[in-house]
Design a protein around this motif. Structure first.
Motif, short mmCIF file in Angstrom:
data_model
loop_
_atom_site.label_atom_id
_atom_site.label_comp_id
_atom_site.label_asym_id
_atom_site.label_seq_id
_atom_site.Cartn_x
_atom_site.Cartn_y
_atom_site.Cartn_z
N ARG A 45 0.84 -1.20 0.00
CA ARG A 45 0.00 0.00 0.00
C ARG A 45 0.87 1.24 0.00
O ARG A 45 1.91 1.28 0.65
CB ARG A 45 -0.89 0.01 1.24
CG ARG A 45 -1.72 1.26 1.40
CD ARG A 45 -2.54 1.25 2.67
NE ARG A 45 -3.23 2.50 2.86
CZ ARG A 45 -3.96 2.83 3.90
NH1 ARG A 45 -4.12 1.96 4.87
NH2 ARG A 45 -4.55 3.99 4.00
N TRP A 46 0.44 2.25 -0.76
CA TRP A 46 1.05 3.58 -0.68
C TRP A 46 0.22 4.43 0.29
O TRP A 46 -0.98 4.59 0.10
CB TRP A 46 1.06 4.27 -2.04
CG TRP A 46 1.83 3.59 -3.12
CD1 TRP A 46 1.34 3.04 -4.27
CD2 TRP A 46 3.24 3.41 -3.18
NE1 TRP A 46 2.34 2.53 -5.04
CE2 TRP A 46 3.53 2.73 -4.40
CE3 TRP A 46 4.31 3.73 -2.33
CZ2 TRP A 46 4.82 2.39 -4.79
CZ3 TRP A 46 5.60 3.38 -2.72
CH2 TRP A 46 5.85 2.72 -3.93
N TYR A 47 0.86 4.97 1.31
CA TYR A 47 0.18 5.89 2.22
C TYR A 47 0.34 7.31 1.69
O TYR A 47 1.42 7.69 1.23
CB TYR A 47 0.79 5.79 3.62
CG TYR A 47 0.36 4.57 4.41
CD1 TYR A 47 -0.52 4.69 5.48
CD2 TYR A 47 0.84 3.30 4.09
CE1 TYR A 47 -0.92 3.57 6.21
CE2 TYR A 47 0.45 2.18 4.80
CZ TYR A 47 -0.43 2.32 5.86
OH TYR A 47 -0.82 1.22 6.58
N THR A 48 -0.72 8.09 1.77
CA THR A 48 -0.69 9.46 1.26
C THR A 48 -0.09 10.40 2.31
O THR A 48 -0.08 10.08 3.51
CB THR A 48 -2.10 9.95 0.92
OG1 THR A 48 -2.86 10.03 2.14
CG2 THR A 48 -2.79 9.00 -0.06
N PRO A 49 0.40 11.58 1.89
CA PRO A 49 0.87 12.57 2.86
C PRO A 49 -0.20 12.91 3.89
O PRO A 49 0.11 13.16 5.06
CB PRO A 49 1.22 13.78 1.99
CG PRO A 49 1.59 13.17 0.67
CD PRO A 49 0.66 12.00 0.50
#
Length: 294
Positions: free
Chosen positions: A249-253
């Motif tokens: 998963r890519w976590y957002t800022p």
């Protein structure tokens, strides 16, 4: 049962960084080679190496560059390490003096082949820097020493300013991501460090994106705070190669900002949270922030 992880290869735009190569970066690279020193910045392929080295900030990696463990997320080489280098603390202090560092971070590979896991070298590095540069603050990022309490005592009694041991991931993923480590052992080390020296600032970090659920991540943050950990770092997992665990998963800022707020509400003195954050990212600012909040 842990579900299979699916790779997400394309990086989102917030993970783009400038390629290293400024004058301070090149000078520091030469200095490390001249003094036969290693940095985790290089060995672990840290994305912040250009920024940090231009600020003359580096995380020294002692006890060689070959780890006795094989964590599934880590780029550091594993295998059989070379013999212990007893002159390393003096050379490291030389580098710190030449760089004029006000804050130094020291980490290591795991050395399960040694009785105390290399704790004596950690202590010697702290002592040598204290002797030569008493105004420089010292942060150590230590392995778990396989739960060896005396090894931990050796490091704590050398009086580092910050003692860091990264939890890295949630308990459910430990067997997959960190087979040589133990979740409860990591928490116990941090608790014991505080018991040995209640005034010691302790620190830990979590890699996000290995396959944890949001609630599991919040649970790990609670577990660390329950050990009275003062400083927490949270950053995005970046896959070093196709031989390592895939990115789940890519976590957002925005999500990292939410995690920071949650951590501060839990009572951490300082939380460094962002896609590119690593254990030593802005370490010089972390120590100032955590000390000021006392």
């Amino acid at each position: 049962m842990t579900p299979p992880l699916v790779a997400l290869e394309r990086k989102p735009p917030w993970l783009k960084v400038k390629a290293p190569g400024g004058p301070n970066y090149l000078a520091l690279k030469h200095l490390m080679r001249d003094l036969q020193l290693h940095t985790v910045c290089e060995e672990a392929h840290c994305p912040n190496i250009g920024e940090c080295w231009e600020h003359q900030a580096a995380t020294f990696m002692i006890l060689g560059d070959v780890c006795t463990r094989n964590c599934a997320y880590c780029a550091v080489a594993h295998g059989t390490p070379k013999a212990l280098d007893l002159d390393e603390p003096a050379r490291l202090a030389d580098a710190v003096a030449q760089m004029g560092l006000k804050h130094v971070v020291i980490t290591s590979v795991d050395r399960d082949d040694l009785p105390n896991g290399g704790a004596e070298i950690f202590a010697a590095c702290i002592t040598e820097i204290r002797r030569r540069l008493p105004e420089t603050s010292v942060e150590v990022l230590i392995p778990d020493f396989k739960g060896n309490v005396e090894a931990l005592r050796l490091v704590v009694e050398a009086r580092p300013d910050i003692l860091n041991h990264n939890l890295e991931t949630i308990e459910r993923l430990y067997r997959i991501a960190r087979p040589g480590g133990r979740y409860q052992r990591a928490l116990e080390l941090l608790r014991r460090a505080k018991e040995l020296d209640p005034a010691l600032l302790t620190k830990s970090g979590i890699i996000c994106g290995l396959g944890e659920d949001w609630d599991e991540l919040l649970g790990a943050m609670r577990d660390l705070r329950a050990q009275a950990v003062d400083i927490l770092t949270l950053g995005q997992y970046l896959r070093p190669s196709d031989q390592h665990l895939p990115i789940a998963r890519w976590y957002t800022p925005e999500e990292f900002a939410e995690l920071k707020g949650f951590g501060l509400r839990l009572g951490y003195r300082h939380v460094e949270s962002g896609p590119l954050v690593r254990s030593s990212y802005h370490a010089w600012e972390q120590v100032e922030s955590a000390t000021a909040s006392r």
